[in-house]
Design a protein around this motif. Structure first.
Motif, PDB file in Angstrom:
ATOM      1  N   UNK A 237      49.660  39.787  42.337  1.00 35.76           N
ATOM      2  CA  UNK A 237      49.014  40.823  43.036  1.00 35.76           C
ATOM      3  C   UNK A 237      48.070  41.262  41.820  1.00 35.76           C
ATOM      4  N   UNK A 238      46.976  41.908  42.178  1.00 36.66           N
ATOM      5  CA  UNK A 238      46.047  42.802  41.287  1.00 36.66           C
ATOM      6  C   UNK A 238      45.296  43.663  41.955  1.00 36.66           C
TER       7      UNK A 238
ATOM      8  N   UNK B  72      39.999  48.732  33.599  1.00 32.87           N
ATOM      9  CA  UNK B  72      41.601  48.980  33.953  1.00 32.87           C
ATOM     10  C   UNK B  72      41.651  48.175  34.933  1.00 32.87           C
ATOM     11  N   UNK B  73      43.007  47.754  34.827  1.00 32.07           N
ATOM     12  CA  UNK B  73      43.598  46.455  35.718  1.00 32.07           C
ATOM     13  C   UNK B  73      45.053  46.521  36.045  1.00 32.07           C
ATOM     14  N   UNK B  74      45.442  46.157  37.167  1.00 34.78           N
ATOM     15  CA  UNK B  74      46.901  46.182  37.364  1.00 34.78           C
ATOM     16  C   UNK B  74      47.230  44.656  37.842  1.00 34.78           C
ATOM     17  N   UNK B  75      48.327  44.052  37.446  1.00 33.38           N
ATOM     18  CA  UNK B  75      48.503  42.810  37.589  1.00 33.38           C
ATOM     19  C   UNK B  75      50.215  42.685  37.954  1.00 33.38           C
TER      20      UNK B  75
ATOM     21  N   UNK C  52      32.074  41.280  35.221  1.00 30.47           N
ATOM     22  CA  UNK C  52      33.434  40.820  34.586  1.00 30.47           C
ATOM     23  C   UNK C  52      33.919  39.715  35.718  1.00 30.47           C
ATOM     24  N   UNK C  53      34.359  38.508  35.206  1.00 33.88           N
ATOM     25  CA  UNK C  53      35.311  37.667  35.976  1.00 33.88           C
ATOM     26  C   UNK C  53      36.596  37.597  36.041  1.00 33.88           C
ATOM     27  N   UNK C  54      37.512  38.333  36.463  1.00 32.97           N
ATOM     28  CA  UNK C  54      38.791  38.450  36.181  1.00 32.97           C
ATOM     29  C   UNK C  54      39.780  37.396  36.925  1.00 32.97           C
ATOM     30  N   UNK C  55      40.599  37.155  36.176  1.00 29.59           N
ATOM     31  CA  UNK C  55      41.737  36.163  36.619  1.00 29.59           C
ATOM     32  C   UNK C  55      42.096  36.640  38.023  1.00 29.59           C
ATOM     33  N   UNK C  56      42.303  35.634  38.941  1.00 31.06           N
ATOM     34  CA  UNK C  56      42.684  35.768  40.287  1.00 31.06           C
ATOM     35  C   UNK C  56      43.997  35.649  40.750  1.00 31.06           C
ATOM     36  N   UNK C  57      44.501  36.083  41.962  1.00 32.74           N
ATOM     37  CA  UNK C  57      45.660  35.908  42.293  1.00 32.74           C
ATOM     38  C   UNK C  57      45.976  34.345  42.467  1.00 32.74           C
ATOM     39  N   UNK C  58      47.031  33.881  42.139  1.00 31.06           N
ATOM     40  CA  UNK C  58      47.374  32.544  41.946  1.00 31.06           C
ATOM     41  C   UNK C  58      47.282  31.647  40.650  1.00 31.06           C
ATOM     42  N   UNK C  59      46.409  32.477  39.668  1.00 30.13           N
ATOM     43  CA  UNK C  59      46.044  32.075  38.473  1.00 30.13           C
ATOM     44  C   UNK C  59      47.378  32.386  37.680  1.00 30.13           C
ATOM     45  N   UNK C  60      47.278  31.571  36.182  1.00 33.70           N
ATOM     46  CA  UNK C  60      48.388  32.183  35.502  1.00 33.70           C
ATOM     47  C   UNK C  60      48.006  32.887  34.237  1.00 33.70           C
TER      48      UNK C  60
END
Length: 207
Positions: free
Chosen positions: A181-182, A168-171, A30-38
């Motif tokens: 944060x993620x 599973x993820x936490x943002x 996977x290529x999840x959204x990163x910190x600083x993205x919206x």
């Protein structure tokens, strides 16, 4: 000639769009959204099947955003229970808590009643949110059959036949939609602890 160029341009844009929305076959890819993205534009459903605009919801308060696999997952249930134990504190320091899964609203209600939730559950049964966050992956036939043999009927719980799950993820998300944060781990057995979640919340601040 101009008509040909326009047609070719439309084809290329369509091809790129389709490629960008492709779903990996493994949780490790996977290529999840990163910190600083919206946070992207996406509409989910609450336990009563009412539409919920995620960006509008986030504008109300800084948000702890949880993606989990479903109410059938014992590791997710353990995480949700632990989250319930710290949810009052997180709210007291300025956060709202939103948990998203592929479960239909009816199945969300079962999870809600089981854990006596004091935070919001939202349905992403079509997996559009999970795909836009870069968390979706597709179960191969072997894994799908294994899940079915273990009594985990993903088609029934999602109401769909896409055979996809989110990692599973936490943002932590600011009111302007920025991810601050993620925690994302392809190993579904590994979840962020409640104590670490509280520490992160206190460190990040609610804004």
């Amino acid at each position: 000639m101009k008509h040909f160029i326009l047609t070719l341009s439309i084809f290329i844009v369509s091809l790129l769009s389709a490629f960008s929305q492709s779903v990996p076959k493994s949780a490790n890819d996977i290529s999840p959204l990163l910190i600083g993205e919206y946070v992207p534009e996406v509409t989910l459903r609450d336990v009563d099947s009412n539409p919920v605009d995620l960006k509008k919801l986030i504008k109300k308060k800084p948000t702890v955003l949880i993606f989990y696999r479903g109410g059938w997952c014992p590791y997710c249930n353990r995480q949700l229970s632990g989250l319930g134990e710290i949810s009052d504190y997180l709210v007291s320091i300025g956060y709202q808590i939103v948990a998203i899964s592929p479960d239909t609203p009816d199945h969300l209600s079962l999870t809600y009643d089981k854990h006596m939730m004091n935070y919001m559950l939202l349905s992403d049964s079509d997996m559009k949110a999970s795909k836009k966050f870069g968390l979706a992956f597709e179960l191969d036939d072997k894994m799908f059959k294994k899940f079915s043999n273990m009594g985990m009927d993903i088609v029934t719980t999602t109401g769909e036949k896409h055979n996809m799950l989110p990692v599973p993820a936490v943002f932590f998300v600011k009111t302007n939609g920025e991810i601050s944060f993620e925690y994302i781990n392809p190993n579904f057995k590994k979840r962020i602890s409640s104590s670490l979640l509280v520490t992160a919340a206190e460190t990040m601040g609610s804004e």
